[in-house]
Design a protein around this motif. Structure first.
Motif, PDB file in Angstrom:
ATOM      1  N   THR A  18      46.790 -35.612  58.233  1.00  0.00           N
ATOM      2  CA  THR A  18      47.284 -34.642  57.252  1.00  0.00           C
ATOM      3  C   THR A  18      48.188 -35.274  56.200  1.00  0.00           C
ATOM      4  N   PHE A  19      48.553 -36.548  56.394  1.00  0.00           N
ATOM      5  CA  PHE A  19      49.384 -37.264  55.426  1.00  0.00           C
ATOM      6  C   PHE A  19      48.639 -38.508  54.933  1.00  0.00           C
ATOM      7  N   ARG A  20      48.967 -38.909  53.721  1.00  0.00           N
ATOM      8  CA  ARG A  20      48.417 -40.137  53.157  1.00  0.00           C
ATOM      9  C   ARG A  20      49.451 -40.750  52.232  1.00  0.00           C
ATOM     10  N   LEU A  21      49.587 -42.064  52.284  1.00  0.00           N
ATOM     11  CA  LEU A  21      50.455 -42.810  51.369  1.00  0.00           C
ATOM     12  C   LEU A  21      49.596 -43.605  50.406  1.00  0.00           C
ATOM     13  N   VAL A  22      49.932 -43.508  49.124  1.00  0.00           N
ATOM     14  CA  VAL A  22      49.179 -44.180  48.066  1.00  0.00           C
ATOM     15  C   VAL A  22      50.156 -45.010  47.255  1.00  0.00           C
ATOM     16  N   THR A  23      49.790 -46.242  46.930  1.00  0.00           N
ATOM     17  CA  THR A  23      50.737 -47.113  46.231  1.00  0.00           C
ATOM     18  C   THR A  23      50.079 -47.938  45.137  1.00  0.00           C
ATOM     19  N   LEU A  24      50.890 -48.276  44.171  1.00  0.00           N
ATOM     20  CA  LEU A  24      50.567 -49.249  43.131  1.00  0.00           C
ATOM     21  C   LEU A  24      51.750 -50.208  43.035  1.00  0.00           C
ATOM     22  N   VAL A  25      51.480 -51.507  43.093  1.00  0.00           N
ATOM     23  CA  VAL A  25      52.515 -52.542  42.993  1.00  0.00           C
ATOM     24  C   VAL A  25      52.059 -53.563  41.968  1.00  0.00           C
ATOM     25  N   ARG A  26      52.973 -53.960  41.059  1.00  0.00           N
ATOM     26  CA  ARG A  26      52.632 -54.925  40.011  1.00  0.00           C
ATOM     27  C   ARG A  26      53.736 -55.972  39.879  1.00  0.00           C
ATOM     28  N   ALA A  50      56.382 -22.387  49.376  1.00  0.00           N
ATOM     29  CA  ALA A  50      57.341 -23.327  49.948  1.00  0.00           C
ATOM     30  C   ALA A  50      56.612 -24.426  50.703  1.00  0.00           C
ATOM     31  N   PRO A  51      57.034 -25.677  50.551  1.00  0.00           N
ATOM     32  CA  PRO A  51      56.415 -26.765  51.316  1.00  0.00           C
ATOM     33  C   PRO A  51      56.580 -26.533  52.816  1.00  0.00           C
ATOM     34  N   PRO A  52      55.595 -26.904  53.610  1.00  0.00           N
ATOM     35  CA  PRO A  52      55.698 -26.736  55.058  1.00  0.00           C
ATOM     36  C   PRO A  52      56.785 -27.637  55.643  1.00  0.00           C
ATOM     37  N   PRO A  53      57.309 -27.266  56.816  1.00  0.00           N
ATOM     38  CA  PRO A  53      58.398 -28.051  57.419  1.00  0.00           C
ATOM     39  C   PRO A  53      58.065 -29.523  57.621  1.00  0.00           C
ATOM     40  N   ALA A  54      56.830 -29.832  58.021  1.00  0.00           N
ATOM     41  CA  ALA A  54      56.479 -31.239  58.258  1.00  0.00           C
ATOM     42  C   ALA A  54      56.583 -32.051  56.975  1.00  0.00           C
ATOM     43  N   PHE A  55      56.161 -31.472  55.866  1.00  0.00           N
ATOM     44  CA  PHE A  55      56.241 -32.171  54.590  1.00  0.00           C
ATOM     45  C   PHE A  55      57.683 -32.334  54.146  1.00  0.00           C
ATOM     46  N   LEU A 103      56.437 -36.801  66.270  1.00  0.00           N
ATOM     47  CA  LEU A 103      56.872 -35.508  66.782  1.00  0.00           C
ATOM     48  C   LEU A 103      56.814 -34.455  65.687  1.00  0.00           C
ATOM     49  N   GLY A 104      56.198 -33.310  66.000  1.00  0.00           N
ATOM     50  CA  GLY A 104      56.079 -32.244  65.026  1.00  0.00           C
ATOM     51  C   GLY A 104      55.102 -32.538  63.908  1.00  0.00           C
TER      52      GLY A 104
END
Length: 218
Positions: A94-102, A24-29, A173-174
């Protein structure tokens, strides 16, 4: 305005579990994903869940988006939320955002020598305009032109801009980042690249290029 909705289930709906273990994914995710799904977006941006990458992090959730003006698509992109509960040295979080825009551009726009710097400023400006702090930003801006010959020589030259970037959102928070606001900033970037005016009155936080004369559907 539409919300970035989707069901919280498996990779086919944008989410990837812990490398296929079924844990199960953790609560923060889960909270970060819920915030993405609850975000209220401008009507010209259509967002849907899409299969998430399986090897970048223990947990991942992905969205794809199209900026449309009627039947014409002005820009498209993909945003991926990555989460590693143990932390990641390169992310410094612990988090990362990755993007592609065209987006398609007029050839004379693509020839502008300042285009890469301007496009990168659209990303940083979109985040700053919403008061979002981020760490370890990195990315590339690529422009490409196509010229057609022979049996397809009747096609006009086509130019495209592509932005690939990633950044670490500040955790709140959290240990949960404000992913909803990051999604809104990303949609601001998409709209800007697509040639749409700012969503709010008086919002001139990013530099603009001339409006397209005749956006082409892809």
């Amino acid at each position: 305005m539409a919300a970035a909705q989707g069901r919280l289930s498996d990779g086919a709906d944008g989410m990837d579990d812990a490398k296929g273990t079924g844990s199960a994914p953790p609560p923060a995710f889960r909270a970060a994903v819920d915030a993405l799904r609850a975000a209220r977006l401008r009507p010209q941006v259509e967002v849907d869940p899409t299969p998430a990458p399986q090897r970048l992090a223990p947990y991942a959730y992905a969205l794809e988006a199209v900026v449309a003006d009627g039947e014409q698509e002005l820009a498209d992109g993909r945003l991926v939320l990555l989460h590693d509960p143990a932390g990641h040295d390169a992310w410094r979080g612990t988090f990362r955002l990755v993007t592609l825009v065209r987006a398609e551009l007029e050839p004379e726009m693509a020839a502008d020598p300042l285009l890469p710097e301007v496009c990168w400023s659209w990303l940083t400006g979109a985040l700053q305009a919403r008061g979002l702090a981020c760490g370890e930003p990195s990315g590339t801006v690529t422009r490409a032109s196509s010229h057609y010959f022979g049996g397809i020589s009747e096609r006009p030259p086509a130019s495209q801009i592509e932005i690939r970037a990633s950044w670490t959102p500040r955790e709140g928070l959290g240990g949960v980042p404000d992913t909803g606001s990051h999604l809104l900033a990303w949609c601001d970037l998409l709209a800007q690249v697509g040639g749409l005016p700012p969503a709010g009155p008086g919002d001139a936080s990013v530099v603009t290029l001339p409006q397209r004369r005749d956006p082409q559907a892809r």
